[in-house]
Design an enzyme around this catalytic site. Structure first.
Site, short mmCIF file in Angstrom:
data_model
loop_
_atom_site.label_atom_id
_atom_site.label_comp_id
_atom_site.label_asym_id
_atom_site.label_seq_id
_atom_site.Cartn_x
_atom_site.Cartn_y
_atom_site.Cartn_z
CB ILE A 242 -0.95 -0.02 1.22
CG1 ILE A 242 -1.98 -1.17 1.06
CG2 ILE A 242 -1.67 1.31 1.39
CD1 ILE A 242 -2.85 -1.42 2.28
CG LEU A 319 -4.29 -10.71 24.97
CD1 LEU A 319 -3.46 -9.79 24.09
CD2 LEU A 319 -5.30 -9.90 25.73
CE1 TYR A 375 -2.19 -4.21 11.48
CE2 TYR A 375 -4.52 -4.79 11.39
CZ TYR A 375 -3.39 -4.23 10.81
OH TYR A 375 -3.48 -3.68 9.54
CE LYS A 379 -2.68 -0.70 11.35
NZ LYS A 379 -1.92 0.28 10.54
P1 NAD Z 1 3.28 -4.45 3.92
O1 NAD Z 1 3.79 -5.38 4.96
O2 NAD Z 1 3.31 -4.91 2.50
O3 NAD Z 1 4.07 -3.05 3.99
C1 NAD Z 1 4.37 -2.40 5.22
C2 NAD Z 1 5.69 -1.69 5.06
O4 NAD Z 1 5.98 -1.05 6.32
C3 NAD Z 1 6.83 -2.65 4.75
O5 NAD Z 1 7.55 -2.23 3.61
C4 NAD Z 1 7.67 -2.62 6.01
O6 NAD Z 1 9.05 -2.82 5.78
C5 NAD Z 1 7.37 -1.20 6.53
N1 NAD Z 1 7.72 -1.12 7.96
C6 NAD Z 1 7.37 -2.00 8.94
N2 NAD Z 1 7.95 -1.65 10.10
C7 NAD Z 1 8.66 -0.52 9.86
C8 NAD Z 1 9.49 0.30 10.65
N3 NAD Z 1 9.72 0.03 11.95
N4 NAD Z 1 10.09 1.37 10.08
C9 NAD Z 1 9.90 1.65 8.78
N5 NAD Z 1 9.13 0.88 7.96
C10 NAD Z 1 8.51 -0.18 8.49
O7 NAD Z 1 1.83 -4.04 4.36
P2 NAD Z 1 0.62 -3.38 3.54
O8 NAD Z 1 -0.39 -4.42 3.33
O9 NAD Z 1 1.12 -2.60 2.39
O10 NAD Z 1 0.05 -2.42 4.68
C11 NAD Z 1 0.34 -1.02 4.75
C12 NAD Z 1 -0.48 -0.43 5.88
O11 NAD Z 1 -1.87 -0.70 5.66
C13 NAD Z 1 -0.17 -1.01 7.25
O12 NAD Z 1 -0.25 0.01 8.22
C14 NAD Z 1 -1.27 -2.02 7.46
O13 NAD Z 1 -1.52 -2.26 8.81
C15 NAD Z 1 -2.44 -1.32 6.79
N6 NAD Z 1 -3.53 -2.21 6.38
C16 NAD Z 1 -3.35 -3.14 5.40
C17 NAD Z 1 -4.43 -3.94 5.02
C18 NAD Z 1 -4.33 -4.97 3.92
O14 NAD Z 1 -5.33 -5.61 3.61
N7 NAD Z 1 -3.18 -5.16 3.29
C19 NAD Z 1 -5.65 -3.81 5.66
C20 NAD Z 1 -5.78 -2.85 6.66
C21 NAD Z 1 -4.72 -2.04 7.00
#
Ligand code: NAD
Length: 469
Positions: A242, A319, A375, A379
């Protein structure tokens, strides 16, 4: 990840079979591409009572070059539209073949009592079958909490149930939203109307958006096709998924993007940044020096205009089986880092005037989820942070909002077991998962300089998921 069912259900045999078995039939959703008009088709307009927004809407449709039609209940539109230089015509309901439209827009701000709600029934009853695939329904109302009169607050609150039901009933990729416009905020609607009418909001449905009066007058971008031109934007976690899509959409919309991710992902961030003519920053956000490092980086750039807190992790366990380290790491990455970074950027002034903070929450934070107490806590905390900071930041002309994605097709969701993954994909009004672009488009709408009246909002990008609805 590929959704094979989407292709199957839209093929000749698959379409017949899914129809026969009464299985969900996801629509191929239309998505925004540069050079497209805001909306590909006309808008049918309706209203009830003494509507407050018709003049404003006429000016906005004029600016978007949108063709309108009006329902018999809104004859006053003819003069208003003509005065605004809009092409318009009366929408005829005689016979079964009334003209198809791409969107239904209803100004309900003037409805003051539930006894007047028959106008809502008549408009949507007449037009529900005339909306094209991937069409839009937008209802405008007044925020119930700001209505002086209890009767008015009551009927305005009722709009939410109507809009959410329409989103569930019409299907075919049609999205429905309710926009509450505070009195005095009429000049801050355009960025929201453009977003909600266009294919940019493909996977946003069943949402309630609040537009309030911003401290400063609305600043329309000089060119709506590149609304972020000249803006400097940090996107955390943008090496993939994302975050990478957010960085791409921001750059497409004209911004210079700083792509940040952990040092282990350095090669990937550099690739993303190079493609977008942006810059790469390898930094673990949980490091104690991260806030100061970011302030220094922002100041070296002349300040950032937008910060997108996208980085996030999951470490799922019930948990009872969850070790403290797992709880702590998820809360730290997903929530506490955002708090520390906001504090540092705001205190140092490294977030520019009229800045935008956009956070990524999740529908898990709204509904809770088995195995995701850490999580969901983090959130939900993001939502709390947005809502608590919005009023004080508004005094400084800074907005803060969050997107709450549902099931989005990324590496994070590709590892979910098959059964749960399929449930996540289908249990929503679009009967499919969203794409990273869908989240990115919503982030870009919040980041828009014309979105100064949009703050404290939590908008789900979930295809109207049943979870937490
Ligand atoms: P993803 O795991 O593909 O990407 C997350 C990115 O965050 C990764 O590149 C990771 O290296 C980076 N990251 C993690 N910890 C970090 C840190 N300490 N410092 C810097 N970078 C860090 O995940 P995604 O699916 O692209 O999700 C992106 C966001 O969307 C997240 O916050 C996730 O919780 C949220 N989200 C995703 C979904 C989904 O369906 N994919 C749904 C709801 C929320």
């Amino acid at each position: 990840m590929k959704d094979s069912y989407l292709n199957f259900a839209n093929g000749g045999f698959g379409a017949r079979l899914t129809n026969m078995l009464g299985m969900p039939r996801p629509e191929f959703l239309e998505r925004y591409e540069p050079e497209q008009p805001v909306i590909n088709g006309s808008v049918l307009l309706g209203s009830g009572g003494d509507p407050a927004l018709l003049e404003t809407l006429a000016a906005l449709f004029q600016s978007m070059k949108t063709q309108t039609l009006f329902h018999a209940q809104t004859p006053q539109w003819l003069k208003i539209a003509n005065d605004a230089g809009l092409i318009t015509g009366r929408w005829e309901t005689k016979g079964k073949q009334s003209e198809k439209v791409k969107a239904l827009v209803f100004d309900a701000t003037g409805i003051g009592d539930s006894s007047e709600s028959a106008v809502l029934h008549r408009f949507f009853h007449d037009s529900a079958r005339s909306i094209l695939n991937c069409g839009r329904i937008i209802v405008f109302g007044r925020p119930p909490e700001q209505c002086q009169d209890a009767r008015k607050a009551t009927v305005q609150r009722g709009l939410e149930g109507l809009m959410r039901s329409l989103g569930k009933e019409i299907k075919r990729g049609v999205a429905a939203q309710l926009v509450y416009v505070a009195e005095g905020a009429e000049n801050h609607i355009e960025s929201t109307l453009r977003f909600l009418l266009s294919p940019r909001s493909a996977y946003v449905s069943g949402q309630v958006v609040h537009i309030g009066g911003a401290k400063k007058a609305a600043r329309d971008p000089a060119d709506w096709s590149v609304p972020l031109k000249g803006k400097k934007i940090l996107v955390t976690g943008s090496a993939r998924g994302i975050g990478a899509a957010i960085a791409e959409v921001m750059a497409r919309d004209g911004a210079k993007v700083v792509c940040l991710d952990i040092p282990q992902a350095q090669i990937d961030i550099e690739k993303v940044a190079a493609k977008l003519d942006g810059s790469a920053l390898a930094l673990d956000l949980t490091h104690s020096a991260a806030p100061d490092t970011l302030v220094t980086a922002a100041q070296a750039d002349g300040g950032w205009d937008v910060v997108v807190h996208n980085a996030g992790i999951t470490r799922d366990k019930t948990l009872a089986n969850m070790r403290a380290e797992i709880w702590n790491s998820v809360v730290d990455v997903n929530l506490s880092t955002q708090e520390r970074i906001n504090d540092a950027l705001l205190e140092s002034g490294a977030l520019n005037k009229s800045g935008r903070i956009v956070c990524v929450s999740s529908i898990s934070g709204i509904a809770g989820n088995l195995g995701q107490a850490n999580y969901a806590f983090s959130k939900a905390g993001v939502i709390g942070m947005v809502q608590s900071l919005a009023p004080s930041l508004a005094q400084h002309d800074i907005t803060i909002n969050a997107v709450a994605p549902g099931f989005i097709e990324t590496q994070m969701t590709a590892v979910i077991p098959f059964g749960i993954r399929e449930a996540g994909r289908r249990l929503n009004s679009m009967h499919q998962g969203g794409q990273p672009q869908d989240v990115a488009e919503a982030v870009a709408w919040f980041a828009n300089p014309a979105s100064g009246g949009v703050t404290g909002n939590i908008v789900r990008v979930c295809g109207q998921s049943l979870l937490g609805a």
